[in-house]
Design an enzyme around this catalytic site. Structure first.
Site, short mmCIF file in Angstrom:
data_model
loop_
_atom_site.label_atom_id
_atom_site.label_comp_id
_atom_site.label_asym_id
_atom_site.label_seq_id
_atom_site.Cartn_x
_atom_site.Cartn_y
_atom_site.Cartn_z
N PHE A 1 -7.20 -3.89 -25.36
CA PHE A 1 -7.64 -4.11 -23.98
C PHE A 1 -8.96 -3.39 -23.69
CE2 PHE A 1 -2.96 -4.12 -23.81
CZ PHE A 1 -2.71 -5.33 -23.17
N ASP A 2 -9.82 -4.05 -22.94
CA ASP A 2 -10.89 -3.37 -22.24
C ASP A 2 -10.22 -2.60 -21.09
OD1 ASP A 2 -13.53 -2.76 -21.28
OD2 ASP A 2 -13.30 -4.36 -19.81
N MET A 3 -10.96 -1.74 -20.40
CA MET A 3 -10.34 -0.98 -19.30
C MET A 3 -10.85 -1.40 -17.93
SD MET A 3 -10.28 3.14 -18.45
CE MET A 3 -11.99 3.16 -17.90
N LYS B 1 -20.73 -2.31 -26.52
CA LYS B 1 -20.65 -3.77 -26.35
C LYS B 1 -21.98 -4.30 -25.78
CE LYS B 1 -15.81 -3.04 -25.07
NZ LYS B 1 -14.82 -3.13 -23.99
N ASP C 1 -12.96 -8.76 -19.51
CA ASP C 1 -13.36 -9.42 -18.27
C ASP C 1 -14.84 -9.74 -18.24
OD1 ASP C 1 -14.68 -7.13 -16.05
OD2 ASP C 1 -13.83 -6.47 -17.94
#
Length: 225
Positions: A10-12, A155, A180
């Site tokens: 997961f990204d946060m 990223k 997202d």
């Protein structure tokens, strides 16, 4: 039909926790100090850019009588105060349901965030951990917690996702990523992983077309993973 993966990463910000709302709110509070007020839509242009760049941009765009450094200091002081209060940190829709699903199905789990480690840890400690029943430490749930402090290239470079796969001891092809932002999608794809994009209010205008799947919320992911 569900695709079999071994790990979920997961990204946060904007994926687990609604911190973009906090960034906007505290940014706008700074602007209010200079008699400037912007709607939420006005902050979308800032998403995905370093806070240093956004502070410099704010001073120039709104002709503020302050320095970018002073704007940044005040903004981050406000933001740090916000993420110190669990009541001010909301989780993104569907995250807990999906997290319960992947935990029950014994996936290896990780978090890979571009946020620097101290801020990432505070956000997760105050925003996520109190909502996890029967869990005393994030390490009980996530096999790896990576931040922007752990990599040389952030990223959209794939470094953070490749490092996450290595530490989870799985191949990139066996990982699925939840992001997202456009930069996050590009990072996961460059790492050779399957990417699920879950845009939010602040990232909906970005280009997510490189993702393998685009979802409305994380609840929809339960049928995919």
């Amino acid at each position: 039909m569900k695709t079999k993966f071994n790990a979920v990463i997961f990204d946060m910000d904007g994926l687990i926790v609604d911190t973009e709302e906090l960034y906007y709110r505290t940014y706008n509070q700074n602007l209010n100090d200079h008699d400037v007020n912007i709607p939420r839509e006005g902050y979308t242009r800032c998403v995905g850019h370093p806070v240093e760049d956004n502070s410099r941009d704010a001073v120039e765009m709104y002709h503020l009588k302050t320095s970018p450094e002073a704007f940044l200091t005040t903004w981050m002081d406000r933001f740090e105060q916000a993420i110190s209060d669990p009541d001010q940190i909301a989780l993104m829709p569907g995250f807990l349901d999906f997290l319960n699903h992947v935990r029950q199905n014994s996936f290896r789990l990780g978090i890979a965030s571009s946020t620097q480690r101290p801020r990432m840890q505070k956000t997760l400690q105050n925003g996520l951990l109190p909502r996890l029943k029967g869990v005393d430490s994030l390490d009980e749930v996530f096999g790896v917690l990576l931040s922007g402090s752990d990599v040389t290239h952030t990223k959209p470079d794939p470094e953070i996702y490749l490092l996450a796969a290595k530490r989870l001891n799985v191949s990139p092809e066996a990982c699925c990523v939840f992001e997202d932002s456009q930069a996050g999608v590009q990072s996961g794809k460059a790492a050779g992983m399957t990417v699920f994009a879950v845009p939010n209010f602040f990232t909906a205008h970005q280009d997510h077309t490189e993702a393998d799947h685009i979802l409305g919320n994380l609840t929809e992911a339960i049928e995919k993973v």
